[in-house]
Design a protein around this motif. Structure first.
Motif, PDB file in Angstrom:
ATOM      1  N   VAL A 100       5.580   5.692  -8.598  1.00  0.00           N
ATOM      2  CA  VAL A 100       5.269   5.311  -7.219  1.00  0.00           C
ATOM      3  C   VAL A 100       4.519   3.986  -7.250  1.00  0.00           C
ATOM      4  N   PRO A 101       5.226   2.885  -7.320  1.00  0.00           N
ATOM      5  CA  PRO A 101       4.544   1.594  -7.397  1.00  0.00           C
ATOM      6  C   PRO A 101       3.740   1.302  -6.129  1.00  0.00           C
ATOM      7  N   MET A 104       0.828  -1.193   0.000  1.00  0.00           N
ATOM      8  CA  MET A 104       0.000   0.000   0.000  1.00  0.00           C
ATOM      9  C   MET A 104       0.872   1.256   0.000  1.00  0.00           C
ATOM     10  N   THR A 105       0.533   2.162  -0.861  1.00  0.00           N
ATOM     11  CA  THR A 105       1.296   3.398  -0.976  1.00  0.00           C
ATOM     12  C   THR A 105       0.345   4.589  -0.830  1.00  0.00           C
ATOM     13  N   ALA A 106       0.740   5.519  -0.006  1.00  0.00           N
ATOM     14  CA  ALA A 106      -0.104   6.705   0.217  1.00  0.00           C
ATOM     15  C   ALA A 106       0.499   7.913  -0.480  1.00  0.00           C
ATOM     16  N   ILE A 107      -0.334   8.587  -1.258  1.00  0.00           N
ATOM     17  CA  ILE A 107       0.118   9.766  -2.006  1.00  0.00           C
ATOM     18  C   ILE A 107      -0.716  10.968  -1.578  1.00  0.00           C
ATOM     19  N   CYS A 108      -0.026  11.988  -1.121  1.00  0.00           N
ATOM     20  CA  CYS A 108      -0.705  13.207  -0.693  1.00  0.00           C
ATOM     21  C   CYS A 108      -0.714  14.206  -1.845  1.00  0.00           C
ATOM     22  N   ILE A 109      -1.885  14.714  -2.172  1.00  0.00           N
ATOM     23  CA  ILE A 109      -1.988  15.746  -3.209  1.00  0.00           C
ATOM     24  C   ILE A 109      -1.990  17.089  -2.478  1.00  0.00           C
ATOM     25  N   TYR A 119      -3.530   1.776  -3.180  1.00  0.00           N
ATOM     26  CA  TYR A 119      -3.132   3.182  -3.080  1.00  0.00           C
ATOM     27  C   TYR A 119      -4.096   3.912  -2.139  1.00  0.00           C
ATOM     28  N   ILE A 120      -3.543   4.831  -1.411  1.00  0.00           N
ATOM     29  CA  ILE A 120      -4.374   5.783  -0.674  1.00  0.00           C
ATOM     30  C   ILE A 120      -4.040   7.168  -1.224  1.00  0.00           C
ATOM     31  N   ILE A 121      -5.064   7.882  -1.664  1.00  0.00           N
ATOM     32  CA  ILE A 121      -4.886   9.237  -2.187  1.00  0.00           C
ATOM     33  C   ILE A 121      -5.484  10.207  -1.175  1.00  0.00           C
TER      34      ILE A 121
END
Lengths: 212, 265
Positions: B249-250, B1-6, B117-119
């Protein structure tokens, strides 16, 4: 009226006049128009003796209306509060009646042609100055709960009309999600269809078919 | 799991639009995506569910004791789930100010979530909400509109990221990239792009999101542009962005874990 409330009112009126030049012009014209002499008793003013119109703009040769704000209890040249006693002989200056008249609208053309829109046109001014009414977005009803609504449950609970009413609140994305989630379009005929009415009709049709 | 902050402390640069459509794009690449609406305006919540300021919301997790998993719900996009936001989030800065570990509340709440993914969609500020989102993220994606104004304040965002990284021991928090939004072929846009390319060498994403009316229409219809108008210029661009983000960002196969740095908090 309390001084603070009166001041707020006047500020609101001033703001409206600044926002609407046509209204300001009409009021200025109405105030500049000759009016009969005021009643010597000044009864029309009631207890609001602290607000007195100033000398007529027409007499001063000015075009803008003015008002003078006199502190409560002090009286003024035209005070009608009667708190000056019998020995207060100060004569009230000429005062105009409060008027709500506005300049007359121009007559409509007899041939039915539209009035010109723009400077000096009442119709145009009315169009330009119509009040701003943003679209209010209330979103889907909280009754639908979180997630994708279940049309079968809605039908069971509220009947066909209730289902239709609930669907009417939903936008294309929610309707498409219902179709996808409940497999209401196995042939894929609605794929890529952005017509909300068609999606609603398909949902209702599928639910009614299942209910029979 | 990968978290991406916008994130971008400037408003109106397309953060929410990017969050929504990136989530939808990653979902179309067969990933399970959780969108967390950390913005008190809750526009992402509305845009993907049709709900306006639903309750309970993320606020009840951050300020109250509610479990985040009880709030995870389906959206109108397949394979995209959401933790909704509501207007009370605007008070979080004040309400959490005196609480210990206040920057870690979101990271702790997300612990163990099993999405690819967590956005995280953030507000246009660098307050406690954005700090929570950054602390909960592995990467930061910065949308930027190519105007002169958008260059102002970028330094502040960078400084905040560096400061948080040091302060909270976020050793692996990095900027995944800067994505140009509202792109038009104008001299101003080209000049601004040139400035950004020098400043963020190697971080400017290839994908540029064009100005496209379908992006706005999709919001109105409560879905992503990839559902509403997949062949529009905006739809194609966001699909390309999803592919680029996937490459940069895999998705990590393990469940979300960002608490390893929080034990002392």
């Amino acid at each position: 009226m309390a001084p603070e409330a009166l001041a707020r009112t006047l500020r609101a009126v001033a703001a409206e006049l600044e926002r609407d030049p046509a209204l300001a012009r009409r009021i200025a014209e109405a105030l500049a128009a000759p009016t009969p002499d005021p009643s010597p008793t000044g009864e029309a003013e009631g207890s609001a003796g602290n607000l007195t119109p100033g000398p007529s703009p027409a007499r001063r040769g000015e075009s803008a209306p003015t008002v003078s704000l006199v502190p409560l209890g002090r009286g003024g040249p035209s005070s009608t509060r009667g708190d000056q006693g019998a020995d207060a002989p100060t004569p009230a200056p000429p005062r105009r009646e409060r008027s709500t008249r506005v300049a007359p609208r121009p007559p409509l053309p007899e041939d039915g042609s539209p009035l010109p829109v723009g400077e000096g046109s009442e119709v145009g001014a009315a169009r330009v100055n119509r009040s701003f009414r943003p679209r209010l977005i209330t979103g889907a009803s909280p009754e639908l709960g979180a997630g994708i609504p279940d049309p079968f449950a809605l039908y069971a609970e509220k009947g066909e009309q209730g289902l239709r009413a609930a669907l009417a609140e939903l936008r294309t994305g929610s309707l498409r999600a219902i179709v996808r989630e409940h497999r209401l379009d196995p042939a894929g005929r609605l794929a890529g269809n952005n017509d909300a009415d068609k999606l609603r009709a398909a949902i209702v049709k599928a639910v009614l078919r299942a209910a029979r | 799991m990968t978290a991406i902050c916008i994130a971008n402390n400037k408003g109106g640069v397309g953060k929410t639009t990017t969050a929504i459509n990136l989530a939808a794009g990653l979902a179309r690449l067969n990933y399970r995506v959780l969108l967390v609406d950390v913005d008190g305006q809750a526009n992402a919540t509305y845009a993907l569910t049709g709900r306006v300021h639903p309750r309970p919301s993320l606020y009840d997790v951050l300020v109250g004791e509610r479990k985040l998993e009880t709030l995870v719900s389906r959206t109108n996009e397949d394979q995209v789930w959401i933790v909704p936001g509501d207007e009370r989030l605007q008070n979080v800065d004040v309400e959490l100010a005196a609480r210990p570990g206040r920057e870690w509340r979101l990271a702790k709440a997300l612990h163990g979530q099993e999405f690819d993914y967590i956005i995280l969609d953030t507000p246009p500020s660098l307050g406690l909400l954005t700090q929570n989102a950054l602390a909960a993220s592995h990467r930061v994606l910065i949308p930027i509109s190519l105007t002169e104004f958008s260059l102002i304040g970028m330094d502040k965002l960078e400084a905040t990221i560096v400061e948080l990284r040091d302060q909270l021991d976020l050793v692996d928090l990095e900027v995944a990239g800067v994505v140009a939004t509202f792109y038009e072929e104008t001299n101003t846009a080209r000049d601004t792009w040139g400035v950004l390319e020098k400043k963020y060498e190697g971080h400017m994403l290839e994908t540029r999101i064009p100005k496209n009316l379908d992006l706005e229409k999709a919001h109105r219809e409560n879905e992503s542009v990839l559902s509403f108008a997949p062949n529009s210029s905006g739809g194609k661009a966001y699909m390309a962005l999803a592919r680029e983000v996937k490459r940069l960002v895999p998705a990590h196969p393990r469940p979300y874990d960002r608490r390893r740095h929080t034990q002392s908090a």
